[in-house]
Design a protein around this motif. Structure first.
Motif, PDB file in Angstrom:
ATOM      1  N   VAL A 110       0.876  -1.163   0.000  1.00 35.47           N
ATOM      2  CA  VAL A 110       0.000   0.000   0.000  1.00 35.47           C
ATOM      3  C   VAL A 110       0.918   1.220   0.000  1.00 35.47           C
ATOM      4  N   VAL A 111       0.872   2.000  -1.058  1.00 35.09           N
ATOM      5  CA  VAL A 111       1.710   3.202  -1.162  1.00 35.09           C
ATOM      6  C   VAL A 111       0.799   4.411  -1.049  1.00 35.09           C
ATOM      7  N   ILE A 112       1.123   5.269  -0.075  1.00 35.85           N
ATOM      8  CA  ILE A 112       0.260   6.406   0.253  1.00 35.85           C
ATOM      9  C   ILE A 112       0.963   7.705  -0.133  1.00 35.85           C
ATOM     10  N   SER A 113       0.326   8.475  -0.978  1.00 35.03           N
ATOM     11  CA  SER A 113       0.833   9.799  -1.357  1.00 35.03           C
ATOM     12  C   SER A 113      -0.307  10.584  -1.961  1.00 35.03           C
ATOM     13  N   SER A 114      -0.680  11.681  -1.331  1.00 39.96           N
ATOM     14  CA  SER A 114      -1.825  12.435  -1.832  1.00 39.96           C
ATOM     15  C   SER A 114      -1.538  13.039  -3.206  1.00 39.96           C
ATOM     16  N   SER A 115      -0.305  13.506  -3.414  1.00 37.06           N
ATOM     17  CA  SER A 115       0.041  14.049  -4.734  1.00 37.06           C
ATOM     18  C   SER A 115       0.377  12.936  -5.710  1.00 37.06           C
ATOM     19  N   ALA A 125       6.706   2.435  -6.392  1.00 39.04           N
ATOM     20  CA  ALA A 125       5.564   1.788  -7.039  1.00 39.04           C
ATOM     21  C   ALA A 125       6.002   1.009  -8.275  1.00 39.04           C
ATOM     22  N   THR A 126       6.901   1.582  -9.049  1.00 40.32           N
ATOM     23  CA  THR A 126       7.443   0.906 -10.234  1.00 40.32           C
ATOM     24  C   THR A 126       8.171  -0.369  -9.841  1.00 40.32           C
ATOM     25  N   LEU A 127       9.002  -0.275  -8.817  1.00 41.95           N
ATOM     26  CA  LEU A 127       9.771  -1.423  -8.341  1.00 41.95           C
ATOM     27  C   LEU A 127       8.853  -2.524  -7.822  1.00 41.95           C
ATOM     28  N   VAL A 128       7.841  -2.131  -7.079  1.00 41.81           N
ATOM     29  CA  VAL A 128       6.873  -3.084  -6.531  1.00 41.81           C
ATOM     30  C   VAL A 128       6.215  -3.889  -7.654  1.00 41.81           C
ATOM     31  N   HIS A 133       4.503  -7.692  -7.087  1.00 38.98           N
ATOM     32  CA  HIS A 133       3.609  -7.517  -5.946  1.00 38.98           C
ATOM     33  C   HIS A 133       2.329  -6.786  -6.359  1.00 38.98           C
ATOM     34  N   PRO A 134       1.196  -7.133  -5.766  1.00 40.82           N
ATOM     35  CA  PRO A 134       0.001  -6.300  -5.939  1.00 40.82           C
ATOM     36  C   PRO A 134       0.237  -4.924  -5.300  1.00 40.82           C
ATOM     37  N   LEU A 135      -0.288  -3.894  -5.929  1.00 37.24           N
ATOM     38  CA  LEU A 135      -0.063  -2.524  -5.461  1.00 37.24           C
ATOM     39  C   LEU A 135      -1.386  -1.789  -5.291  1.00 37.24           C
ATOM     40  N   ILE A 136      -1.593  -1.292  -4.073  1.00 38.53           N
ATOM     41  CA  ILE A 136      -2.740  -0.454  -3.756  1.00 38.53           C
ATOM     42  C   ILE A 136      -2.229   0.969  -3.570  1.00 38.53           C
ATOM     43  N   ALA A 137      -2.796   1.911  -4.299  1.00 35.86           N
ATOM     44  CA  ALA A 137      -2.417   3.318  -4.166  1.00 35.86           C
ATOM     45  C   ALA A 137      -3.487   4.060  -3.386  1.00 35.86           C
ATOM     46  N   LEU A 138      -3.073   4.875  -2.437  1.00 37.83           N
ATOM     47  CA  LEU A 138      -3.982   5.740  -1.697  1.00 37.83           C
ATOM     48  C   LEU A 138      -3.537   7.174  -1.987  1.00 37.83           C
ATOM     49  N   SER A 153      10.132   9.007 -15.575  1.00 37.51           N
ATOM     50  CA  SER A 153       9.239   8.296 -16.501  1.00 37.51           C
ATOM     51  C   SER A 153       8.026   9.115 -16.892  1.00 37.51           C
ATOM     52  N   GLY A 154       7.716  10.139 -16.103  1.00 43.17           N
ATOM     53  CA  GLY A 154       6.510  10.918 -16.327  1.00 43.17           C
ATOM     54  C   GLY A 154       5.265  10.286 -15.745  1.00 43.17           C
ATOM     55  N   ARG A 155       5.402   9.102 -15.135  1.00 40.98           N
ATOM     56  CA  ARG A 155       4.251   8.417 -14.556  1.00 40.98           C
ATOM     57  C   ARG A 155       3.984   8.908 -13.129  1.00 40.98           C
ATOM     58  N   LYS A 156       2.778   8.604 -12.683  1.00 31.66           N
ATOM     59  CA  LYS A 156       2.351   8.934 -11.332  1.00 31.66           C
ATOM     60  C   LYS A 156       1.941   7.653 -10.612  1.00 31.66           C
ATOM     61  N   LEU A 157       1.795   7.744  -9.306  1.00 31.44           N
ATOM     62  CA  LEU A 157       1.409   6.583  -8.508  1.00 31.44           C
ATOM     63  C   LEU A 157       0.136   5.938  -9.041  1.00 31.44           C
ATOM     64  N   LEU A 158      -0.861   6.741  -9.362  1.00 30.87           N
ATOM     65  CA  LEU A 158      -2.141   6.178  -9.804  1.00 30.87           C
ATOM     66  C   LEU A 158      -2.050   5.473 -11.155  1.00 30.87           C
ATOM     67  N   ASP A 159      -0.987   5.749 -11.917  1.00 38.40           N
ATOM     68  CA  ASP A 159      -0.806   5.066 -13.201  1.00 38.40           C
ATOM     69  C   ASP A 159      -0.315   3.635 -13.033  1.00 38.40           C
ATOM     70  N   LEU A 160       0.218   3.307 -11.870  1.00 39.03           N
ATOM     71  CA  LEU A 160       0.895   2.029 -11.666  1.00 39.03           C
ATOM     72  C   LEU A 160       0.111   1.040 -10.820  1.00 39.03           C
ATOM     73  N   ALA A 161      -0.885   1.523 -10.099  1.00 37.46           N
ATOM     74  CA  ALA A 161      -1.554   0.696  -9.090  1.00 37.46           C
ATOM     75  C   ALA A 161      -2.560  -0.281  -9.687  1.00 37.46           C
ATOM     76  N   ASP A 162      -2.714  -1.414  -8.998  1.00 37.46           N
ATOM     77  CA  ASP A 162      -3.773  -2.354  -9.331  1.00 37.46           C
ATOM     78  C   ASP A 162      -5.123  -1.835  -8.849  1.00 37.46           C
ATOM     79  N   VAL A 163      -5.111  -1.146  -7.714  1.00 38.69           N
ATOM     80  CA  VAL A 163      -6.316  -0.533  -7.159  1.00 38.69           C
ATOM     81  C   VAL A 163      -5.953   0.880  -6.705  1.00 38.69           C
ATOM     82  N   VAL A 164      -6.763   1.849  -7.073  1.00 34.57           N
ATOM     83  CA  VAL A 164      -6.567   3.237  -6.638  1.00 34.57           C
ATOM     84  C   VAL A 164      -7.679   3.610  -5.669  1.00 34.57           C
ATOM     85  N   LEU A 165      -7.284   4.046  -4.477  1.00 34.63           N
ATOM     86  CA  LEU A 165      -8.218   4.571  -3.481  1.00 34.63           C
ATOM     87  C   LEU A 165      -8.081   6.088  -3.477  1.00 34.63           C
TER      88      LEU A 165
END
Length: 244
Positions: A110-115, A125-128, A133-138, A153-165
């Protein structure tokens, strides 16, 4: 409206809109725990408070770890002077943080970052995901989509997650308007903590429905709490840590 009334209104909206993603995230947590895995929660800055809601919390899951840039000092031998506010923008530290953690192949993150745009967050998140590993973004979808990624890479956390909260926080985090411009009264910690607990409790409910006994912490401040917790922690020896 007062801060409290606006926060309560937003919390209600988040609880309703994120019900399905919460179920999806809880399913990933349950699958990991049933396979002998651990929930690894990463947050830096104020997001570390949400990782603390997930790992080592009374009423929470014993198979859990809190990951943070402070691990570089606590477990990696780096000097405390490395812990600057800019550290979370350095992608390289993600590899150190992952390498210092007792990670197993069955673990969920679970990786937490509001931005959701800083280098360390996106790199972790990329490494995970590269490690399977399954990745949940908050995160705050509204804030993140208005930002430019700080990762090469220009990517953001929400671009990589299996589930976005989505914690529902506005761009800039604060809710109340200042006369003449600006806002005050941050909200992301409140709604992110709500979502974190919703995921944990949903996972516990699912384990109970399967006829399993969830590995849950008791408060250390109730009679028998220490003994109960030590017995459960012994099952995960070498897989979980409880640093400062």
């Amino acid at each position: 409206m007062t801060y409290a009334s606006k926060v309560l209104e937003l919390a209600h909206q988040v609880a309703q809109s994120q019900a399905e993603p919460v179920k999806q995230a809880a399913a990933l947590v349950v699958a990991s725990i049933r396979a002998g895995g651990v929930v690894n929660a990463f947050g830096s800055g104020h997001s570390e408070a949400i990782a603390m809601e997930i790992a080592g919390r009374a009423g929470g899951l014993v198979p859990s770890n809190r990951l943070t840039p402070r691990d570089l000092v606590l477990y990696g031998g780096r000097p405390a002077s490395v812990l600057t506010p800019e550290l979370e923008r350095d992608p390289a530290i993600a590899h150190e943080i992952y390498g210092l953690a007792p990670v197993g192949p069955q673990d969920v993150f679970v990786v937490i970052s509001s931005s959701g745009v800083n280098g360390a967050v996106v790199e972790l998140a990329t490494l995970v995901k590269e490690r399977g590993h399954p990745l949940i973004a908050l995160t705050s979808v509204k804030h993140s989509t208005q930002m430019t990624s700080r990762h090469p890479s220009g990517r953001k956390l929400l671009d990589l997650a299996d589930v976005v909260l989505d914690n529902g926080a506005p761009y800039g985090d604060a809710l109340l308007e200042l006369p003449g411009g600006g806002t005050y009264g941050a909200v992301s910690t409140v709604t992110s903590a709500l979502l974190a607990q919703m995921v944990v409790t949903e996972a516990v409910d699912e384990l109970v429905a399967m006829g399993e006994t969830p590995p849950i912490y008791l408060s250390a401040n109730v009679t028998g709490g220490d003994e109960h917790n030590r017995a459960l922690e012994s099952r995960y020896a070498g897989r979980i840590r409880r640093g400062s």
